[in-house]
Design a protein around this motif. Structure first.
Motif, PDB file in Angstrom:
ATOM      1  N   LYS A   1       2.116  50.197 -48.845  1.00  0.00           N
ATOM      2  CA  LYS A   1       3.115  49.206 -48.397  1.00  0.00           C
ATOM      3  C   LYS A   1       4.529  49.733 -48.601  1.00  0.00           C
ATOM      4  N   ARG A   2       4.723  50.404 -49.729  1.00  0.00           N
ATOM      5  CA  ARG A   2       6.068  50.946 -49.996  1.00  0.00           C
ATOM      6  C   ARG A   2       6.426  52.003 -48.939  1.00  0.00           C
ATOM      7  N   ALA A   3       5.461  52.863 -48.621  1.00  0.00           N
ATOM      8  CA  ALA A   3       5.731  53.937 -47.643  1.00  0.00           C
ATOM      9  C   ALA A   3       6.076  53.355 -46.266  1.00  0.00           C
ATOM     10  N   LEU A   4       5.514  52.186 -45.959  1.00  0.00           N
ATOM     11  CA  LEU A   4       5.735  51.590 -44.624  1.00  0.00           C
ATOM     12  C   LEU A   4       6.772  50.465 -44.642  1.00  0.00           C
ATOM     13  N   HIS A   5       7.372  50.266 -45.806  1.00  0.00           N
ATOM     14  CA  HIS A   5       8.394  49.209 -45.973  1.00  0.00           C
ATOM     15  C   HIS A   5       7.839  47.847 -45.576  1.00  0.00           C
ATOM     16  N   LEU A   6       6.630  47.575 -46.063  1.00  0.00           N
ATOM     17  CA  LEU A   6       6.003  46.291 -45.733  1.00  0.00           C
ATOM     18  C   LEU A   6       6.248  45.275 -46.847  1.00  0.00           C
ATOM     19  N   PRO A   7       6.333  44.007 -46.493  1.00  0.00           N
ATOM     20  CA  PRO A   7       6.573  42.989 -47.521  1.00  0.00           C
ATOM     21  C   PRO A   7       5.321  42.714 -48.365  1.00  0.00           C
ATOM     22  N   TYR A   8       5.524  42.018 -49.441  1.00  0.00           N
ATOM     23  CA  TYR A   8       4.445  41.687 -50.381  1.00  0.00           C
ATOM     24  C   TYR A   8       3.290  40.968 -49.678  1.00  0.00           C
ATOM     25  N   SER A   9       3.621  40.090 -48.730  1.00  0.00           N
ATOM     26  CA  SER A   9       2.593  39.266 -48.093  1.00  0.00           C
ATOM     27  C   SER A   9       1.649  40.062 -47.174  1.00  0.00           C
ATOM     28  N   ALA A  10       2.076  41.225 -46.709  1.00  0.00           N
ATOM     29  CA  ALA A  10       1.221  42.015 -45.816  1.00  0.00           C
ATOM     30  C   ALA A  10       0.043  42.575 -46.609  1.00  0.00           C
ATOM     31  N   GLN A  11      -1.106  42.683 -45.961  1.00  0.00           N
ATOM     32  CA  GLN A  11      -2.285  43.249 -46.642  1.00  0.00           C
ATOM     33  C   GLN A  11      -2.798  44.450 -45.855  1.00  0.00           C
ATOM     34  N   ILE A  12      -3.011  45.537 -46.562  1.00  0.00           N
ATOM     35  CA  ILE A  12      -3.517  46.744 -45.896  1.00  0.00           C
ATOM     36  C   ILE A  12      -5.026  46.581 -45.733  1.00  0.00           C
ATOM     37  N   SER A  13      -5.477  46.654 -44.493  1.00  0.00           N
ATOM     38  CA  SER A  13      -6.898  46.450 -44.236  1.00  0.00           C
ATOM     39  C   SER A  13      -7.649  47.776 -44.296  1.00  0.00           C
ATOM     40  N   LEU A  14      -7.176  48.732 -43.550  1.00  0.00           N
ATOM     41  CA  LEU A  14      -7.896  49.994 -43.410  1.00  0.00           C
ATOM     42  C   LEU A  14      -6.920  51.060 -42.937  1.00  0.00           C
ATOM     43  N   ILE A  15      -7.143  52.285 -43.383  1.00  0.00           N
ATOM     44  CA  ILE A  15      -6.384  53.398 -42.808  1.00  0.00           C
ATOM     45  C   ILE A  15      -7.392  54.233 -42.025  1.00  0.00           C
ATOM     46  N   VAL A  16      -7.027  54.601 -40.815  1.00  0.00           N
ATOM     47  CA  VAL A  16      -7.917  55.459 -40.023  1.00  0.00           C
ATOM     48  C   VAL A  16      -7.209  56.792 -39.791  1.00  0.00           C
ATOM     49  N   SER A  17      -7.830  57.859 -40.300  1.00  0.00           N
ATOM     50  CA  SER A  17      -7.245  59.180 -40.082  1.00  0.00           C
ATOM     51  C   SER A  17      -7.714  59.707 -38.737  1.00  0.00           C
ATOM     52  N   CYS A  18      -6.873  60.526 -38.127  1.00  0.00           N
ATOM     53  CA  CYS A  18      -7.147  60.997 -36.758  1.00  0.00           C
ATOM     54  C   CYS A  18      -6.932  62.503 -36.634  1.00  0.00           C
ATOM     55  N   GLY A  19      -7.765  63.133 -35.839  1.00  0.00           N
ATOM     56  CA  GLY A  19      -7.637  64.569 -35.583  1.00  0.00           C
ATOM     57  C   GLY A  19      -8.850  65.046 -34.811  1.00  0.00           C
ATOM     58  N   VAL A  20      -9.073  66.357 -34.891  1.00  0.00           N
ATOM     59  CA  VAL A  20     -10.276  66.931 -34.283  1.00  0.00           C
ATOM     60  C   VAL A  20     -11.048  67.592 -35.417  1.00  0.00           C
ATOM     61  N   ARG A  21     -12.332  67.298 -35.500  1.00  0.00           N
ATOM     62  CA  ARG A  21     -13.133  67.787 -36.627  1.00  0.00           C
ATOM     63  C   ARG A  21     -13.126  69.309 -36.738  1.00  0.00           C
ATOM     64  N   ASN A  22     -13.207  69.786 -37.969  1.00  0.00           N
ATOM     65  CA  ASN A  22     -13.349  71.216 -38.206  1.00  0.00           C
ATOM     66  C   ASN A  22     -14.841  71.528 -38.124  1.00  0.00           C
ATOM     67  N   GLU A  23     -15.211  72.242 -37.064  1.00  0.00           N
ATOM     68  CA  GLU A  23     -16.644  72.495 -36.820  1.00  0.00           C
ATOM     69  C   GLU A  23     -17.254  73.336 -37.933  1.00  0.00           C
ATOM     70  N   ALA A  24     -16.402  74.098 -38.637  1.00  0.00           N
ATOM     71  CA  ALA A  24     -16.929  74.969 -39.696  1.00  0.00           C
ATOM     72  C   ALA A  24     -17.298  74.179 -40.954  1.00  0.00           C
ATOM     73  N   ALA A  25     -16.713  72.988 -41.093  1.00  0.00           N
ATOM     74  CA  ALA A  25     -16.998  72.193 -42.297  1.00  0.00           C
ATOM     75  C   ALA A  25     -18.322  71.458 -42.111  1.00  0.00           C
ATOM     76  N   GLU A  26     -19.184  71.568 -43.117  1.00  0.00           N
ATOM     77  CA  GLU A  26     -20.508  70.961 -42.966  1.00  0.00           C
ATOM     78  C   GLU A  26     -20.391  69.430 -42.944  1.00  0.00           C
ATOM     79  N   LEU A  27     -21.153  68.842 -42.030  1.00  0.00           N
ATOM     80  CA  LEU A  27     -21.114  67.382 -41.860  1.00  0.00           C
ATOM     81  C   LEU A  27     -22.430  66.773 -42.343  1.00  0.00           C
ATOM     82  N   GLY A  28     -23.494  67.529 -42.165  1.00  0.00           N
ATOM     83  CA  GLY A  28     -24.804  67.039 -42.601  1.00  0.00           C
ATOM     84  C   GLY A  28     -25.341  65.958 -41.682  1.00  0.00           C
ATOM     85  N   GLU A  29     -26.527  65.478 -42.020  1.00  0.00           N
ATOM     86  CA  GLU A  29     -27.145  64.430 -41.195  1.00  0.00           C
ATOM     87  C   GLU A  29     -26.553  63.074 -41.542  1.00  0.00           C
ATOM     88  N   ARG A  30     -26.785  62.157 -40.659  1.00  0.00           N
ATOM     89  CA  ARG A  30     -26.274  60.807 -40.880  1.00  0.00           C
ATOM     90  C   ARG A  30     -27.346  59.972 -41.588  1.00  0.00           C
TER      91      ARG A  30
END
Ligand SMILES: Cc1cc2nc3c(=O)[nH]c(=O)nc-3n(C[C@H](O)[C@H](O)[C@H](O)COP(=O)(O)O)c2cc1C
Length: 241
Positions: free
Chosen positions: A200-229
């Motif tokens: 909230k501080r980084a985004l200058h949001l007021p006390y009443s706002a609630q952070i629900s979720l952060i979604v990171s975005c990019g393109v996966r690194n194919e070399a990093a193991e992901l494993g099965e789901r």
């Protein structure tokens, strides 16, 4: 991609490929599509902060405990719920419905519908969403308990229940966003491992706002193991009645 392929492609990506750039405008387009997600009473009491600025990203990395899902991402989208947007969203809905009814509904039914929407957004919604340090919710819950022997009533009416309602709708928006990203071959990771005060501080949001979720975005690194789901056997979660 069809829906099946999109769902299979979407994984929680913890390591992105820093050499593969994503187009900020295309991410914004996916957020535009996410607006089509349903929300309770169509109140849309969420907003998203699409963070591309390096300094803010750095502050958010710290707030996300330096998880690689955040630090290796190119952009972050912070989904926020705003419990104090009741009046403005109810007014927006009503203003829209007044025009919608006049333009698309038969003349003889217009007054009836206008009255119904007006009751809903001017009386029911302020009553159901109203808050005052938990007390209004307590009162509302008590009243519902008194009435429930006589007719079916809502029970999730405390102010804490109200938060669940807001985050539930916001999660649908975030999932819609992640699927839209998947459809164009971009990757995401939903994160709730963060220090919400620092976010909230980084985004200058007021006390009443609630952070629900952060979604990171990019393109996966194919070399990093992901494993099965891993998923629980369907039969354990599927109950047909
Ligand atoms: C509400 C929510 C919060 C999550 N928080 C985190 C998180 O903080 N860090 C993380 O690495 N993954 C997080 N995840 C990702 C899940 O761990 C992941 O979705 C799950 O293991 C299933 O994997 P899949 O998405 O690849 O199918 C979160 C997922 C959800 C839905």
């Amino acid at each position: 991609m069809d829906l099946k392929e999109m769902l299979a492609h979407r994984r929680a990506i913890r390591v992105y490929d820093k050499t593969k750039h994503i187009d900020t405008e295309r991410v914004a387009d996916c957020l535009r599509l996410a607006q089509l997600a349903p929300t309770s009473s169509n109140m849309q009491m969420w907003e998203c902060y699409h963070v591309t600025d390096a300094k803010t990203l750095e502050a958010l990395h710290r707030a996300c405990f330096q998880q690689t899902a955040a630090t290796t991402a190119q952009e972050l989208v912070v989904f926020v719920v705003r419990p104090n947007y009741v009046k403005r969203r109810a007014t927006a809905n009503l203003t829209f419905q007044e025009r919608n009814i006049r333009e698309h509904f038969p003349k003889e039914k217009q007054e009836k519908y206008l009255k119904r929407w007006s009751m809903y957004y001017k009386k029911a919604i302020p009553f159901l969403y109203g808050r005052f340090f938990g007390l209004f919710g307590l009162l509302r819950k008590g009243l519902m308990q008194l009435l429930t022997p006589f007719r079916p009533m809502l029970h999730q009416t405390s102010e804490a229940d109200g938060n669940v309602i807001l985050h539930k709708s916001c999660a649908l928006v975030a999932e819609t966003f992640m699927l839209a990203m998947s459809e164009i071959g971009y990757d995401t990771c939903p994160l709730e491992g963060f220090d919400s005060w620092r976010v909230k501080r980084a985004l200058h949001l007021p006390y009443s706002a609630q952070i629900s979720l952060i979604v990171s975005c990019g393109v996966r690194n194919e070399a990093a193991e992901l494993g099965e789901r891993f998923r629980i056997p369907f039969e354990e979660q599927y109950i047909r009645i």
